[in-house]
Write an enzyme that holds these catalytic residues in place. Structure first.
Site, PDB file in Angstrom:
ATOM      1  N   GLY A 165      52.339  42.606  41.851  1.00 35.25           N
ATOM      2  CA  GLY A 165      51.996  41.923  43.103  1.00 35.25           C
ATOM      3  C   GLY A 165      52.534  40.504  43.126  1.00 35.25           C
ATOM      4  O   GLY A 165      53.224  40.064  42.191  1.00 35.25           O
ATOM      5  N   PHE A 166      52.196  39.798  44.184  1.00 41.00           N
ATOM      6  CA  PHE A 166      52.649  38.411  44.348  1.00 41.00           C
ATOM      7  C   PHE A 166      52.167  37.548  43.170  1.00 41.00           C
ATOM      8  O   PHE A 166      52.980  37.017  42.401  1.00 41.00           O
ATOM      9  CB  PHE A 166      52.134  37.891  45.701  1.00 41.00           C
ATOM     10  CG  PHE A 166      52.169  36.411  45.885  1.00 41.00           C
ATOM     11  CD1 PHE A 166      53.312  35.676  45.574  1.00 41.00           C
ATOM     12  CD2 PHE A 166      51.064  35.739  46.406  1.00 41.00           C
ATOM     13  CE1 PHE A 166      53.344  34.291  45.768  1.00 41.00           C
ATOM     14  CE2 PHE A 166      51.091  34.368  46.600  1.00 41.00           C
ATOM     15  CZ  PHE A 166      52.219  33.647  46.273  1.00 41.00           C
ATOM     16  N   ASN A 210      49.837  50.218  41.090  1.00 43.04           N
ATOM     17  CA  ASN A 210      50.111  51.472  41.811  1.00 43.04           C
ATOM     18  C   ASN A 210      50.995  51.226  43.037  1.00 43.04           C
ATOM     19  O   ASN A 210      51.213  52.125  43.836  1.00 43.04           O
ATOM     20  CB  ASN A 210      48.809  52.182  42.222  1.00 43.04           C
ATOM     21  CG  ASN A 210      48.064  51.429  43.305  1.00 43.04           C
ATOM     22  OD1 ASN A 210      48.351  50.267  43.573  1.00 43.04           O
ATOM     23  ND2 ASN A 210      47.103  52.087  43.933  1.00 43.04           N
ATOM     24  N   ASP A 249      46.959  53.721  38.891  1.00 46.92           N
ATOM     25  CA  ASP A 249      45.921  53.335  39.847  1.00 46.92           C
ATOM     26  C   ASP A 249      44.672  53.024  39.036  1.00 46.92           C
ATOM     27  O   ASP A 249      43.961  53.941  38.609  1.00 46.92           O
ATOM     28  CB  ASP A 249      45.674  54.475  40.844  1.00 46.92           C
ATOM     29  CG  ASP A 249      44.620  54.085  41.881  1.00 46.92           C
ATOM     30  OD1 ASP A 249      43.949  53.052  41.691  1.00 46.92           O
ATOM     31  OD2 ASP A 249      44.464  54.823  42.866  1.00 46.92           O
ATOM     32  N   LEU A 253      41.848  53.564  33.494  1.00 48.78           N
ATOM     33  CA  LEU A 253      42.588  52.458  32.885  1.00 48.78           C
ATOM     34  C   LEU A 253      42.492  52.620  31.375  1.00 48.78           C
ATOM     35  O   LEU A 253      41.433  52.412  30.785  1.00 48.78           O
ATOM     36  CB  LEU A 253      41.982  51.124  33.350  1.00 48.78           C
ATOM     37  CG  LEU A 253      42.521  49.807  32.805  1.00 48.78           C
ATOM     38  CD1 LEU A 253      44.035  49.777  32.798  1.00 48.78           C
ATOM     39  CD2 LEU A 253      42.000  48.656  33.645  1.00 48.78           C
ATOM     40  N   SER A 289      44.487  44.086  43.641  1.00 50.31           N
ATOM     41  CA  SER A 289      43.707  44.186  44.892  1.00 50.31           C
ATOM     42  C   SER A 289      44.575  43.744  46.060  1.00 50.31           C
ATOM     43  O   SER A 289      45.238  42.709  45.960  1.00 50.31           O
ATOM     44  CB  SER A 289      42.463  43.271  44.865  1.00 50.31           C
ATOM     45  OG  SER A 289      41.781  43.369  46.110  1.00 50.31           O
ATOM     46  N   LYS A 296      36.080  45.252  26.762  1.00 49.42           N
ATOM     47  CA  LYS A 296      34.966  45.420  25.808  1.00 49.42           C
ATOM     48  C   LYS A 296      35.417  46.264  24.611  1.00 49.42           C
ATOM     49  O   LYS A 296      35.211  45.891  23.457  1.00 49.42           O
ATOM     50  CB  LYS A 296      33.784  46.074  26.522  1.00 49.42           C
ATOM     51  CG  LYS A 296      32.603  46.411  25.641  1.00 49.42           C
ATOM     52  CD  LYS A 296      31.418  46.740  26.512  1.00 49.42           C
ATOM     53  CE  LYS A 296      30.789  48.015  26.366  1.00 49.42           C
ATOM     54  NZ  LYS A 296      30.922  49.276  26.195  1.00 49.42           N
ATOM     55  N   ALA A 313      40.619  37.791  38.890  1.00 54.19           N
ATOM     56  CA  ALA A 313      41.050  37.014  40.051  1.00 54.19           C
ATOM     57  C   ALA A 313      39.993  37.161  41.139  1.00 54.19           C
ATOM     58  O   ALA A 313      39.933  38.178  41.823  1.00 54.19           O
ATOM     59  CB  ALA A 313      42.400  37.520  40.551  1.00 54.19           C
ATOM     60  N   TYR A 327      36.422  42.845  51.635  1.00 53.77           N
ATOM     61  CA  TYR A 327      37.089  42.030  50.608  1.00 53.77           C
ATOM     62  C   TYR A 327      36.098  41.044  49.986  1.00 53.77           C
ATOM     63  O   TYR A 327      35.949  40.985  48.766  1.00 53.77           O
ATOM     64  CB  TYR A 327      38.267  41.288  51.235  1.00 53.77           C
ATOM     65  CG  TYR A 327      39.103  40.513  50.253  1.00 53.77           C
ATOM     66  CD1 TYR A 327      39.918  41.168  49.325  1.00 53.77           C
ATOM     67  CD2 TYR A 327      39.096  39.116  50.236  1.00 53.77           C
ATOM     68  CE1 TYR A 327      40.698  40.456  48.424  1.00 53.77           C
ATOM     69  CE2 TYR A 327      39.868  38.407  49.336  1.00 53.77           C
ATOM     70  CZ  TYR A 327      40.665  39.070  48.433  1.00 53.77           C
ATOM     71  OH  TYR A 327      41.434  38.365  47.538  1.00 53.77           O
TER      72      TYR A 327
END
Ligand code: UDP
Length: 314
Positions: A11-12, A33, A57, A62, A76, A106, A115, A146
């Site tokens: 992402g950015f 993703n 995704d 994960l 996100s 963990k 973030a 959001y």
């Protein structure tokens, strides 16, 4: 060599974070993703042996086999145009995705940095916003998917810190701009710059008297990196406290692009559009020794050059 896993790494912000971590000597595992991220953002890393990208995704699962020193949860969608079109994905990645990322941290005994966002303050009644302010959020408004998702992600982070003793960090990111934002992102910087460069009308929503404070991406990432290496847990605001109205901002972009575009007024897309936003960065200064360095004009020039290139190459 320390190893970091970055969700949303294409992402950015995530891709700039990958760059910075590589420059600091990390091996970087990047999961994305490509819902709003893009392989273009990480194409320059394709021959970097310390960089590993996988299409994952993280809302679904994960996993990572080897040891990890730190997990950054940056996946996100984050633009208001994504809120009505990807609401379930946003809720899932900040709920299930954050849960998976915390479980991984963990299991690996790794640090965890999430973030978060100035959106946790909603349409703030306290100005500028300090970390102590609890916010003014409409849970059922169009921005709620959001804002509440990020508030939930913060709550889960604190639960893992308190209950499972994970070394967690929360950064609250204020409006950030720079190269690698999507031209069609819908946020004000790509909108205004794209419109100015094309000669289209610059669309100011509402009266244009609402304010925002814009931080250049390299400044933001420097602050986040400092937090990741510190013994601080946050939440900590990272952003640029120089505040402008959206009308002033439109005029500034018109000037910097030398555009002949006219400035037009359009209805606000949502009644919940925050009327003012400016970070109080006292904590970041005192606890991390960080403050932004890049002047808006310099950051915008670099961003304009990036968008010009994108428009020329399609
Ligand atoms: N905005 C605007 N014109 C546009 C896009 C956004 O006037 O073409 C305004 C928007 O209403 C908001 C501010 O600019 O008040 C910042 O919007 P953005 O979508 O960048 O992010 P936000 O800070 O609202 O999450």
């Amino acid at each position: 060599m320390p190893r970091a896993l970055v969700t949303g790494g294409a992402g950015f912000l995530g891709s700039h974070l990958c760059d910075l971590l590589l420059a600091e000597g990390y091996e970087v595992v990047c999961y994305d993703n490509l819902l709003t991220g893009s392989l273009d953002n990480i194409a320059h890393l394709s021959s970097e042996p310390r960089f590993h990208y996988e299409n994952v995704d993280v809302s679904e699962s994960l996993k990572y086999e080897g040891p990890l020193d730190i997990v950054f949860h940056f996946a996100s969608p984050a633009s208001p145009i994504d809120f009505p079109t990807k609401p379930i994905e946003i809720l899932k990645v900040n709920g299930f995705g954050a849960y998976h990322a915390l479980e991984l941290a963990k299991a690996k005994n790794a640090r965890y940095l999430v973030a978060s966002t100035s959106e946790v303050y909603g349409d703030p009644l306290v100005h500028p916003q300090t970390e102590e302010y609890w916010g003014n959020v409409n849970p059922i408004g169009t921005r709620g998917v959001y804002d509440e998702a990020k508030r939930y992600a913060e709550a889960m982070t604190m639960a893992y810190r308190r209950f499972h003793r994970v070394d967690t960090k929360i950064v609250r990111i204020f409006n950030t701009y720079g190269p690698r934002m999507r031209l069609s992102d819908g946020r004000v910087v790509p909108n205004f710059v794209g419109q100015a460069l094309r000669g289209d009308p610059i669309t100011v929503y509402g009266t244009g008297q609402q304010t925002r404070s814009f931080c250049f991406v390299s400044d933001l990432l420097a602050g986040i990196y400092r937090l990741s290496q510190s013994d601080q847990s946050g939440p900590i605001n990272i952003g640029n406290p120089t505040e402008r109205t959206m009308l002033e901002f439109a005029q500034e972009i018109k000037r910097l692009t030398g555009s002949a575009s006219e400035i037009v007024f359009e209805p606000l897309p949502t009644a919940d559009d925050p009327k003012q936003r400016r970070p109080d960065i006292t904590k970041a200064k005192a606890l991390l020794g960080w403050e932004p360095k890049v002047a808006l004009e310099d950051g915008l020039k670099e961003t304009i050059a990036y968008f010009k290139g994108k428009l020329e190459t399609g």
